[in-house]
Write a protein that holds these residues in place. Structure first.
Motif, PDB file in Angstrom:
ATOM      1  N   SER A   1      41.354  39.872  45.538  1.00  0.00           N
ATOM      2  CA  SER A   1      41.770  38.766  44.680  1.00  0.00           C
ATOM      3  C   SER A   1      42.185  39.316  43.329  1.00  0.00           C
ATOM      4  N   THR A   2      43.032  38.598  42.748  1.00  0.00           N
ATOM      5  CA  THR A   2      43.378  38.913  41.368  1.00  0.00           C
ATOM      6  C   THR A   2      42.384  38.218  40.456  1.00  0.00           C
ATOM      7  N   THR A   3      42.645  38.321  39.249  1.00  0.00           N
ATOM      8  CA  THR A   3      41.698  37.789  38.273  1.00  0.00           C
ATOM      9  C   THR A   3      41.435  36.301  38.504  1.00  0.00           C
ATOM     10  N   GLN A   4      40.173  35.936  38.599  1.00  0.00           N
ATOM     11  CA  GLN A   4      39.768  34.539  38.785  1.00  0.00           C
ATOM     12  C   GLN A   4      39.025  34.069  37.554  1.00  0.00           C
TER      13      GLN A   4
ATOM     14  N   HIS B   1      36.276  32.045  37.934  1.00  0.00           N
ATOM     15  CA  HIS B   1      34.961  31.538  38.302  1.00  0.00           C
ATOM     16  C   HIS B   1      33.946  32.652  38.074  1.00  0.00           C
ATOM     17  N   PRO B   2      33.107  32.562  37.096  1.00  0.00           N
ATOM     18  CA  PRO B   2      32.142  33.626  36.831  1.00  0.00           C
ATOM     19  C   PRO B   2      31.084  33.673  37.911  1.00  0.00           C
ATOM     20  N   GLU B   3      30.719  34.830  38.278  1.00  0.00           N
ATOM     21  CA  GLU B   3      29.677  35.030  39.272  1.00  0.00           C
ATOM     22  C   GLU B   3      28.340  34.664  38.677  1.00  0.00           C
TER      23      GLU B   3
ATOM     24  N   ARG C   1      34.157  41.169  27.664  1.00  0.00           N
ATOM     25  CA  ARG C   1      34.285  42.616  27.729  1.00  0.00           C
ATOM     26  C   ARG C   1      33.645  43.272  26.521  1.00  0.00           C
TER      27      ARG C   1
ATOM     28  N   ALA D   1      28.433  45.947  39.051  1.00  0.00           N
ATOM     29  CA  ALA D   1      29.255  45.540  40.194  1.00  0.00           C
ATOM     30  C   ALA D   1      28.959  46.424  41.398  1.00  0.00           C
TER      31      ALA D   1
ATOM     32  N   GLN E   1      39.427  43.701  37.771  1.00  0.00           N
ATOM     33  CA  GLN E   1      39.906  42.526  38.490  1.00  0.00           C
ATOM     34  C   GLN E   1      38.711  41.664  38.896  1.00  0.00           C
ATOM     35  N   THR E   2      38.942  40.380  38.878  1.00  0.00           N
ATOM     36  CA  THR E   2      37.873  39.438  39.215  1.00  0.00           C
ATOM     37  C   THR E   2      38.114  38.876  40.607  1.00  0.00           C
ATOM     38  N   ALA E   3      37.085  39.019  41.408  1.00  0.00           N
ATOM     39  CA  ALA E   3      37.214  38.506  42.784  1.00  0.00           C
ATOM     40  C   ALA E   3      37.029  36.998  42.805  1.00  0.00           C
ATOM     41  N   ASP E   4      37.233  36.450  43.998  1.00  0.00           N
ATOM     42  CA  ASP E   4      37.060  35.004  44.166  1.00  0.00           C
ATOM     43  C   ASP E   4      35.653  34.584  43.801  1.00  0.00           C
ATOM     44  N   THR E   5      34.726  35.483  44.073  1.00  0.00           N
ATOM     45  CA  THR E   5      33.333  35.141  43.785  1.00  0.00           C
ATOM     46  C   THR E   5      33.032  35.207  42.299  1.00  0.00           C
ATOM     47  N   GLY E   6      33.985  35.680  41.563  1.00  0.00           N
ATOM     48  CA  GLY E   6      33.765  35.774  40.119  1.00  0.00           C
ATOM     49  C   GLY E   6      33.275  37.152  39.695  1.00  0.00           C
ATOM     50  N   ARG E   7      33.034  38.012  40.699  1.00  0.00           N
ATOM     51  CA  ARG E   7      32.532  39.334  40.347  1.00  0.00           C
ATOM     52  C   ARG E   7      33.672  40.188  39.807  1.00  0.00           C
ATOM     53  N   GLU E   8      33.395  40.800  38.705  1.00  0.00           N
ATOM     54  CA  GLU E   8      34.380  41.724  38.136  1.00  0.00           C
ATOM     55  C   GLU E   8      34.169  43.107  38.729  1.00  0.00           C
ATOM     56  N   ARG E   9      35.252  43.704  39.156  1.00  0.00           N
ATOM     57  CA  ARG E   9      35.176  45.055  39.676  1.00  0.00           C
ATOM     58  C   ARG E   9      36.273  45.884  39.027  1.00  0.00           C
TER      59      ARG E   9
END
Lengths: 625, 145
Positions: free
Chosen positions: A2-5, A7-9, A18, A62, B67-75
């Motif tokens: 996925s690209t940048t979303q 929705h924060p985990e 950041r 992560a 990049q931020t995944a759908d789950t919101g996790r930044e990697r």
């Protein structure tokens, strides 16, 4: 992927910051404590900028979350991660490699400067410690060694105690010093010369007569004492209380706090006789002329002989300075004789002339009344043992006291007292470690000293006409770099070259007056002057003296006004006795030595270069007018 | 089989570059890929991998983007740069020659998945598994397909 979303985990930092603090990032990750500890250790050890730390923390959060999502346990993940401290160091090193090149340059530069400073500080510390620990080991009492043979001389054979008595006098009878102090002698009295018959007496002649009359008894005692073989002066740095008292009130330095050393520094010992012997010689010279004017030629000649005997006593004191004073006294005797011979030859009897000839002949051997460089060796050895450490193998380095001493002496500072000051200033402590590390060792200093002395002595051993260079040349070659490398030599190497040259010219004056006396004796015996000086040998001369300039026999001409004895002068050209004169027409009575090639070159060059090379001869007898 | 650290020092970065040749990957992905695709031969601890990634990034061979995944996790995803691609090509060629040379000396016998491997052959297999060694060199290695 996925690209940048937006929705924060769950557990991520609110606002996706950041710029958030790394601890906040880790704390809000909700990871197990073990993993949090690993991440914290890695980030802490990395030693990065805050933004970089946040970046690393975020990535590791992560990473571990991905691992947990894959079904791995926290323990497995922690185990598989490896050593977090090592990881932190490596990550930190690698991350710093990503920084801008300007930072890299600055960092390398800072490291280099820091390393350089560290090396400098450590190096200086080592040098400073080494410097501070330097201590001289004084194993010899050189003054005592020099005094030992003097102590073996019977008191009656030592001249100095008797001279001292003349100087100090007694409570009932004032001595020479007191008389001198009480008499206001006019300036220039010692430069006057006896007038020829029929000529008016020189200025201050009456004062000269009065003065010499007042010290007649002292002069008589001095004449007797001069026959004592040795001066017999015991070296000490203690002030003589008797002399101090006699000089009280005069412009003399008195140091009441002086405490004599049992092992005095040799260059601080007092050579008391020197000044007084010079004073005696001046008065003997003056009295000789007064005596001759009064018809007492015997006293005049005895005075001249006394001056030479005093010169020999002083010459035996084993110091270069005493050699120079001895030569000065002898030269005064020779010049006084020349003045008398030129103006009152008729007043001297045959016996007087014979006595003078015999007296002059006593100093014909090459070493007599000449600067003896070897006499400086004792002072140098004493300097080495006091200024340098001693490693037991003849080597060592300058001590702090030694460095301080040579620094003061090189700045022209003369110790005000007879003690070698051991004060070591802060400046010395600061500069000494590096300076001493760059200066020559004890062994190197000795080697260089011996080299210089040997070079000077080699020149001195030759007659002047064989000199390839001036005896000052070896010391003149001592460059500023040498002085920095050999600071002890910079202050201790004697400037004997000039003294050696002057000594030779003084001896030539003696030769001239010796020839003059011989000529007069020949004339009285035969009725006429000889055609050549060879005729004087051997009855009146042991040999014809050599011209210092070219080694040929001294030149001689018989003129209408009498005999002429001369040297060819610096140009080495025989001008038949035509006296060299300066631009004002005054006779040039001394021309400093230079190699003949230099002299010729200067003459050819003309102008300013030729000013030291005079066209003409140096007339030695009679004194040119 | 644990590979000697000195050997890993040369193979590890090349293996990472090869993995990134296909697509960008994040840290844990790389860890898994190195482990599973080489059957653990190039399994390196993350305390080694992450510093390696930072070094490669500092050298300009890879670049990273968040990049931020759908789950919101930044990697942080890593991908090959142009310089990285060029380095990969050059090092791959060198590895092919190295492996062929080792093989000619008798090092690295017939290769089978899970079999014990001689020294050097493990690295060679890992490199081949990663695709570092082109197929044309496979015959030189021993006909491993």
């Amino acid at each position: 992927m996925s690209t940048t979303q937006t929705h924060p985990e769950a557990g991520s930092v609110p606002g996706g910051g950041r710029g958030a603090n790394w601890k906040a990032i880790v704390a809000s990750s909700a990871l197990p404590a073990g993993i949090v500890a690993v991440i914290s250790t890695v980030v802490s050890r990395a030693r990065l900028w805050p933004s970089e730390r946040a970046d690393v923390a975020r990535e590791l959060v992560a990473h571990f979350k991905d691992g947990l999502d894959r079904g791995r346990s926290a323990d497995e993940l922690v185990r598989d991660f490896g050593d977090p401290r090592a990881a932190g160091r490596r990550i930190g090193k690698a991350a710093r490699g990503k920084r801008p090149w300007t930072w890299q340059v600055w960092r390398r530069g800072s490291q280099a400067v820091a390393a350089g400073l560290a090396v400098t500080v450590v190096g200086y510390g080592v040098l400073a410690a080494r410097f501070a620990m330097g201590e001289a080991t004084i194993t010899r009492n050189i003054a005592s060694e020099l005094n030992a043979p003097i102590r073996e001389i019977p008191e009656a054979d030592r001249a100095w105690p008797a001279y001292r008595a003349v100087l100090i006098g007694s409570p009932d009878a004032p001595g020479f010093i007191v008389k001198q102090r009480a008499t206001q002698l006019p300036v220039g009295i010692y430069e006057i010369r006896i007038a020829a018959p029929g000529q008016p007496a020189p200025e201050h002649w009456a004062e000269a007569q009065a003065w010499t009359r007042s010290i007649a008894s002292e002069l008589a005692r001095i004449r007797a004492i001069s026959r004592t073989p040795r001066m017999g002066y015991l070296l000490t740095n203690a002030k003589d209380p008797g002399l101090v008292a006699a000089n009280a009130g005069l412009n003399a330095r008195v140091y009441p706090d002086d405490v004599p050393d049992n092992n005095p520094v040799l260059w601080t010992v007092l050579l008391e006789p020197l000044g007084y012997m010079r004073a005696f010689a001046r008065d003997l010279s003056l009295d000789a002329q007064v005596a001759l004017s009064e018809g007492d030629s015997a006293r005049a000649v005895e005075n001249l002989a006394t001056m030479l005997r005093i010169a020999r006593q002083v010459d035996g004191m084993e110091f270069l300075i005493s050699d120079l004073v001895a030569i000065g006294i002898a030269d005064l005797a020779w010049r006084t004789t020349q003045a008398i011979v030129e103006t009152r030859l008729d007043a001297l009897s045959d016996a007087d002339l014979a006595q003078l000839a015999a007296e002059f002949a006593r100093d014909q051997n090459p070493g007599a009344l000449r600067p003896n460089l070897a006499s400086e060796g004792a002072g140098f050895e004493d300097a080495l043992q006091r200024l340098f450490t001693d490693d037991g193998g003849g080597d060592g380095r300058l001590t702090p006291e030694g460095f301080a001493m040579v620094t003061r002496m090189s700045e022209g500072y003369v110790e005000p007292d007879t003690r070698m000051s051991t004060e070591v200033s802060l400046e010395v402590h600061a500069l000494g470690p590096v300076s001493v590390a760059l200066t020559a060792s004890r062994k190197e200093t000795r080697a260089r000293w011996e080299q210089i002395m040997a070079e000077v002595a080699a020149i001195q051993a030759l007659p002047m006409w064989e000199w390839a260079e001036h005896p000052s040349a070896p010391t003149d070659r001592f460059s500023d770099e040498d002085k920095a490398r050999y600071p002890v030599l910079a202050v201790l190497v004697p400037g004997a070259g000039s003294a050696i040259e002057k000594s030779e010219f003084a001896h030539q004056r003696r030769d001239a007056v010796t020839v003059a006396v011989a000529l007069e004796r020949f004339r009285r015996a035969t009725g006429a002057y000889p055609a050549s000086l060879d005729a004087l040998v051997p009855a009146y001369l042991a040999s014809v003296p050599r011209d210092l300039m070219d080694g040929e026999p001294l030149r001689y001409r018989l003129t209408e006004s009498g005999p002429l004895v001369y040297s060819v002068g610096m140009d080495r050209v025989d001008n038949d006795g035509r006296q060299a004169r300066d631009a004002d027409g005054k006779p040039v009575t001394h021309q400093p030595w230079m190699p003949v090639a230099d002299a010729r070159a200067r003459q050819q060059a003309g102008g300013f270069a030729s000013q030291l090379v005079y066209d003409g001869d140096m007339v030695l007898y009679p004194t040119p007018r | 089989m644990r590979i000697d650290r000195d050997l890993m020092r040369g193979a590890g970065p090349l293996a990472v570059l090869k993995l990134l040749e296909r697509r960008p990957m994040y840290g844990y992905e790389l860890v898994e890929a190195l482990n599973t695709r080489t059957e653990g031969v190039l399994d390196m601890g993350q305390s080694t991998l992450y510093p390696m990634l930072y070094n490669l990034e500092a050298k300009g061979l890879i670049e990273a983007t968040w990049q931020t995944a759908d789950t919101g996790r930044e990697r942080k995803y890593y991908q090959l740069t142009r310089d990285g691609a060029a380095r990969l090509a050059a090092d791959s060629a060198q590895w092919a020659h190295l492996i062929a040379a080792m093989r000619s000396l008798g090092l690295g016998g017939p290769v089978a998945r899970g079999a014990r491997m001689a020294w050097g052959a493990g690295v060679a297999w890992g490199a081949w598994a990663m695709g570092v060694v082109p197929a044309s060199a496979s015959r030189a290695i021993g006909g491993v397909a």
